[in-house]
Scaffold this motif. Structure first.
Motif, PDB file in Angstrom:
ATOM      1  N   ASN A 218     -78.380 -55.737  23.320  1.00  0.00           N
ATOM      2  CA  ASN A 218     -78.977 -56.174  24.577  1.00  0.00           C
ATOM      3  C   ASN A 218     -80.039 -57.253  24.385  1.00  0.00           C
ATOM      4  O   ASN A 218     -80.673 -57.673  25.347  1.00  0.00           O
ATOM      5  CB  ASN A 218     -79.600 -54.977  25.306  1.00  0.00           C
ATOM      6  N   SER A 238     -76.305 -55.196  30.951  1.00  0.00           N
ATOM      7  CA  SER A 238     -76.968 -54.355  29.961  1.00  0.00           C
ATOM      8  C   SER A 238     -76.019 -53.251  29.507  1.00  0.00           C
ATOM      9  O   SER A 238     -75.446 -52.533  30.333  1.00  0.00           O
ATOM     10  CB  SER A 238     -78.231 -53.733  30.557  1.00  0.00           C
ATOM     11  N   TYR A 239     -75.854 -53.116  28.201  1.00  0.00           N
ATOM     12  CA  TYR A 239     -74.926 -52.125  27.657  1.00  0.00           C
ATOM     13  C   TYR A 239     -75.680 -50.888  27.189  1.00  0.00           C
ATOM     14  O   TYR A 239     -76.632 -50.980  26.414  1.00  0.00           O
ATOM     15  CB  TYR A 239     -74.141 -52.719  26.490  1.00  0.00           C
ATOM     16  N   ASP A 240     -75.236 -49.734  27.670  1.00  0.00           N
ATOM     17  CA  ASP A 240     -75.801 -48.446  27.254  1.00  0.00           C
ATOM     18  C   ASP A 240     -74.830 -47.815  26.260  1.00  0.00           C
ATOM     19  O   ASP A 240     -73.760 -47.333  26.640  1.00  0.00           O
ATOM     20  CB  ASP A 240     -75.988 -47.533  28.467  1.00  0.00           C
ATOM     21  N   GLN A 241     -75.214 -47.850  24.985  1.00  0.00           N
ATOM     22  CA  GLN A 241     -74.322 -47.359  23.947  1.00  0.00           C
ATOM     23  C   GLN A 241     -74.081 -45.857  24.057  1.00  0.00           C
ATOM     24  O   GLN A 241     -72.979 -45.378  23.765  1.00  0.00           O
ATOM     25  CB  GLN A 241     -74.895 -47.702  22.574  1.00  0.00           C
ATOM     26  N   LYS A 243     -74.013 -43.959  26.809  1.00  0.00           N
ATOM     27  CA  LYS A 243     -73.117 -43.658  27.919  1.00  0.00           C
ATOM     28  C   LYS A 243     -71.850 -44.498  27.903  1.00  0.00           C
ATOM     29  O   LYS A 243     -70.916 -44.237  28.664  1.00  0.00           O
ATOM     30  CB  LYS A 243     -73.847 -43.880  29.254  1.00  0.00           C
ATOM     31  N   THR A 245     -71.468 -47.670  28.895  1.00  0.00           N
ATOM     32  CA  THR A 245     -71.354 -48.320  30.196  1.00  0.00           C
ATOM     33  C   THR A 245     -72.110 -49.643  30.194  1.00  0.00           C
ATOM     34  O   THR A 245     -73.039 -49.847  29.406  1.00  0.00           O
ATOM     35  CB  THR A 245     -71.926 -47.441  31.320  1.00  0.00           C
ATOM     36  N   THR A 247     -74.232 -52.227  32.918  1.00  0.00           N
ATOM     37  CA  THR A 247     -74.915 -52.258  34.210  1.00  0.00           C
ATOM     38  C   THR A 247     -75.352 -53.686  34.482  1.00  0.00           C
ATOM     39  O   THR A 247     -75.998 -54.317  33.622  1.00  0.00           O
ATOM     40  CB  THR A 247     -76.144 -51.335  34.228  1.00  0.00           C
TER      41      THR A 247
END
Length: 533
Positions: A218, A238-241, A243, A245, A247
């Motif tokens: 990110n 924005s990448y949530d590793q 989850k 996902t 956003t």
């Protein structure tokens, strides 16, 4: 081999092999040198496979290494295998391997937007959806070559430290860089700093260049368009590793759909995706998706019609000419026969291009001269285009049938024909009840192979009509004169347009089973003809 040789012959073969290997050190030196070179290439391939985590390739290389050295190192053993092994290796790689890979691709979504791994897709999504960070500092930069590849060198405005990175890499400190009095980068050890003219020539490549600030997915990127000034950009997604996902700035969440892409709750998809297995989805699409099924069924029907009509017309004309020029009382038989095979002597691709010019609606010889200025749309109307294809294939194919039919006619015993005449049979009865059944025994396998060839007659279609005219109202790239094989070529994207290798591979497997089934039934009928004969 041992089972078919007598003891004396086997002893002779062994003695010759022993004599060969005892003829001096030179053969051994050459063998060891060649094996060493091959082993070195295989070991290099094994190391590369380990680095890419391609374990099945590694296993294949290890098996190949063991077999190669186990067969060729012992001097007096595995003599048949020494001759068979190279052919089996090439058969496995270029035939069996290609078939298995095609089958594998047909069960994936491999194509545009789905041509890499998930980690690569995540990096590409972040890199493709970026915006300049407001009020970010300006970095003095330079573009340089290192080991033939572009790298971006930047001067940190806070620490004045010089860092460098390849495209997609993380910036790392570089020592020994010479900086000008105004802060520009003049020279760097191990780098060839590009001049302004060099940067201008590679502006598109440099404009797409991205250097990561750190390993955090990110974090921002450093990009430049001029080569001398760079700015900080950051992904708008924005990448949530944890989850798994993405956003966006509006708060929309994109989750892994399980089909090789990130999709939001309302169906919006982020490109690119990645390659995953989809089971029989490609085969299902071919028969259930209306956008694909309609053109596919039309192309399939035309492919069968084209192959059947091509075989029927070329065989009929070739057999007619063979019978006509087989008359012993005719003078100049050799001249006529040479004239008949002239179309067969010219390359097929060249003849197709010539005929494309002859069929030109506005300036073609056929419309302008033979038809006195007619405007027949030979290549642009669906019906006339099919007629054109069949006429050109008749021109290209009848000489082959003429040659094989002439040879088969001359092999019929004269006493059989004389007996028919003595019994009062008419020429038509002699042909229908004697000549044709006898001809079909040797010619039936050739007709089957001709059917299979015309079923996949890609060159003629591609060069004469390119499959056109195109179908309307469908997203599938196919036309009225496309055969299944040329449609596969277009679906795979080799003729331009979108690439859908998964669907193209599924079509290829369908073609394989169609031709295999037809050939099986035809050869069974051929066996029946042989029994009757």
């Amino acid at each position: 081999m041992n089972a078919t040789l007598s003891p004396a012959d086997r002893e002779t073969a062994v003695s010759k092999a022993q004599a060969t290997y005892s003829s001096g050190p030179l053969p051994w030196i050459i063998k060891i040198a060649v094996l060493g070179i091959l082993d070195a290439f295989l070991v290099l391939g094994a190391i590369t496979a380990v680095g890419a985590s391609a374990w099945w390739i590694l296993a294949a290389i290890v098996v190949l290494l063991v077999l190669l050295n186990g067969i060729y190192l012992p001097p007096n053993r595995f003599l048949p295998a020494k001759y068979l092994f190279p052919g089996l290796v090439f058969l496995s790689i270029f035939s069996i391997g290609v078939i298995l890979y095609t089958v594998y691709i047909s069960f994936t979504n491999y194509g545009d937007g789905h041509n890499s791994s998930k980690s690569d897709a995540i990096s590409a999504i972040q890199a493709n959806n970026t915006a300049r960070v407001p009020d970010s500092p300006t970095y003095t930069s330079a573009v340089a070559l290192k080991d033939g590849k572009l790298e971006l060198l930047v001067v940190d405005p806070a620490t004045k430290q010089v860092k460098a990175a390849p495209d997609g890499g993380v910036l790392a400190p570089v020592e020994g860089v010479q900086v000008t009095s105004i802060g520009g980068i003049k020279e760097a050890p191990g780098y060839q700093v590009l001049s302004f003219s060099d940067i201008t020539q590679r502006s598109k490549e440099i404009g797409a260049f991205k250097a990561k600030m750190d390993e955090d997915p990110n974090s921002g990127f450093i990009r430049t368009t001029t080569g001398t000034r760079a700015f900080e950009y950051k992904s708008t997604l924005s990448y949530d590793q944890a989850k798994d996902t993405f956003t966006d700035a509006k708060g929309t969440v994109y989750s892994d759909s399980g089909k090789g892409s990130f999709v939001s709750a309302d169906g919006q998809r982020i490109e690119p995706g990645w390659k995953v297995g989809v089971g029989f989805e490609n085969f299902t699409r071919a028969f259930t998706n209306p956008d694909i099924r309609g053109p596919f069924l039309k192309v399939t029907a035309w492919t069968f019609a084209f192959a059947f009509l091509s075989v029927a017309t070329t065989f009929a004309l070739g057999l007619f000419l063979a019978i006509m020029f087989n008359e012993p009382r005719m003078r100049g038989q050799k001249v006529y026969r040479v004239a008949m095979i002239l179309p067969y002597a010219f390359p097929g691709f060249l003849s197709a291009l010539v005929w494309a010019g002859l069929f030109n609606q506005e300036f073609g010889f056929i419309n302008e001269v033979l038809l006195s200025g007619a405007r027949i749309p030979w290549l642009t109307d669906p019906v006339w285009a099919k007629v054109s294809v069949l006429l050109v294939n008749l021109w290209l194919g009848f000489p082959y049938m003429f040659l094989v039919a002439t040879g088969a006619l001359q092999s019929i015993p004269d006493d059989v024909l004389e007996a028919a005449r003595m019994d009062g049979a008419s020429p038509w009865q002699t042909f229908r009840q004697i000549k044709l059944p006898l001809l079909m025994v040797p010619l039936a396998p050739l007709l089957i192979s001709s059917f299979a060839f015309n079923f996949n007659n890609f060159v003629l279609i591609f060069l004469l009509t390119n499959g056109g005219p195109q179908f309307q109202g469908t997203s599938l790239t196919a036309g009225h004169t496309d055969l299944l094989i040329s449609m596969v070529f277009k679906v795979a994207g080799f003729a331009g347009g979108n690439h859908d290798y998964g669907l193209a591979s599924a079509f290829s497997i369908i073609i394989f089973f169609l031709i295999g089934g037809i050939s099986y039934l035809a050869f069974r009928q051929t066996k029946t003809l042989e029994n009757l004969n």
